[in-house]
Design a protein around this motif. Structure first.
Motif, PDB file in Angstrom:
ATOM      1  N   PRO A  62     -32.832 -43.592  49.157  1.00  0.00           N
ATOM      2  CA  PRO A  62     -33.124 -42.261  48.640  1.00  0.00           C
ATOM      3  C   PRO A  62     -32.463 -41.164  49.446  1.00  0.00           C
ATOM      4  O   PRO A  62     -32.236 -41.304  50.640  1.00  0.00           O
TER       5      PRO A  62
ATOM      6  N   GLN B 247     -36.436 -46.750  40.871  1.00  0.00           N
ATOM      7  CA  GLN B 247     -36.911 -46.143  42.110  1.00  0.00           C
ATOM      8  C   GLN B 247     -37.828 -47.090  42.867  1.00  0.00           C
ATOM      9  O   GLN B 247     -37.759 -47.178  44.093  1.00  0.00           O
TER      10      GLN B 247
ATOM     11  N   GLN C  88     -35.670 -49.601  44.581  1.00  0.00           N
ATOM     12  CA  GLN C  88     -34.975 -48.955  45.692  1.00  0.00           C
ATOM     13  C   GLN C  88     -35.920 -48.739  46.876  1.00  0.00           C
ATOM     14  O   GLN C  88     -35.540 -48.936  48.026  1.00  0.00           O
ATOM     15  N   ASP C  89     -37.145 -48.351  46.594  1.00  0.00           N
ATOM     16  CA  ASP C  89     -38.135 -48.169  47.656  1.00  0.00           C
ATOM     17  C   ASP C  89     -38.434 -49.501  48.345  1.00  0.00           C
ATOM     18  O   ASP C  89     -38.571 -49.561  49.565  1.00  0.00           O
ATOM     19  N   GLU C  90     -38.535 -50.565  47.555  1.00  0.00           N
ATOM     20  CA  GLU C  90     -38.785 -51.890  48.114  1.00  0.00           C
ATOM     21  C   GLU C  90     -37.645 -52.306  49.050  1.00  0.00           C
ATOM     22  O   GLU C  90     -37.883 -52.825  50.144  1.00  0.00           O
TER      23      GLU C  90
ATOM     24  N   GLU D 163     -35.529 -50.281  50.588  1.00  0.00           N
ATOM     25  CA  GLU D 163     -35.578 -49.400  51.755  1.00  0.00           C
ATOM     26  C   GLU D 163     -36.655 -49.853  52.729  1.00  0.00           C
ATOM     27  O   GLU D 163     -36.414 -49.905  53.944  1.00  0.00           O
ATOM     28  N   ASN D 164     -37.835 -50.191  52.215  1.00  0.00           N
ATOM     29  CA  ASN D 164     -38.917 -50.639  53.087  1.00  0.00           C
ATOM     30  C   ASN D 164     -38.526 -51.893  53.862  1.00  0.00           C
ATOM     31  O   ASN D 164     -38.824 -52.013  55.049  1.00  0.00           O
TER      32      ASN D 164
END
Length: 164
Positions: free
Chosen positions: A20, A78, A81-83, A85-86
């Protein structure tokens, strides 16, 4: 060597836009939508085209018909993408294989989003006259020329900065 793989993956994800962007992206839209310029307000290829009132109404109807499907895809995108990134930012051990399922899902969602955008574009294109299509093509060429000029200015500035 494995650390380089993770760093490479991190850089690749940043380059592909899977991480992000920073800052306030607008709470009412998924960050992916804002970051990629996929605001459903007005399709990019229509910029520079003068639509009559009937066409404006028809474009609005088309956009409304697809809005829920596109919003759902962007929300799913999203989440993936968050997964990713985490996982990338966790302190746990991470291998390329640990991200393959999410990367595959990300690719599938992007493909589905592209297909929806194509459907929208084709439906809207049917509404345009040959003159309006010519207006759109001329506007695109103007934008390409501006982009080329900006890239050249940037290249010249960078070259000047590097020579100092």
């Amino acid at each position: 060597m494995k650390k380089l793989g993770v760093i490479g993956a991190l850089l690749a994800m940043a380059a592909l836009g899977a991480l992000p962007a920073h800052g306030d992206q607008g709470a009412h839209r998924p960050r992916a939508m804002v970051r990629r310029g996929m605001d459903m307000a007005f399709p990019f290829f229509l910029r520079g085209v003068e639509l009559n009132d009937t066409q404006k109404s028809q474009v609005k109807e088309i956009m409304t018909a697809y809005r829920a499907a596109v919003r759902d895809l962007l929300t799913q995108l999203q989440a993936v993408q968050d997964e990713i990134e985490n996982k990338l930012l966790s302190t746990e051990s991470l291998e390329e294989a640990d991200l393959k399922p999410q990367i595959a899902e990300l690719s599938e969602l992007r493909n589905r989003l592209s297909e929806e955008n194509l459907k929208i574009s084709l439906e809207i294109r049917k509404l345009l006259t040959p003159e309006q299509l010519a207006q759109a093509a001329a506007h695109r060429e103007q934008m390409r020329a501006r982009w080329t000029e900006m890239k050249e200015r940037f290249r010249q500035k960078r070259s000047l900065d590097e020579s100092r």
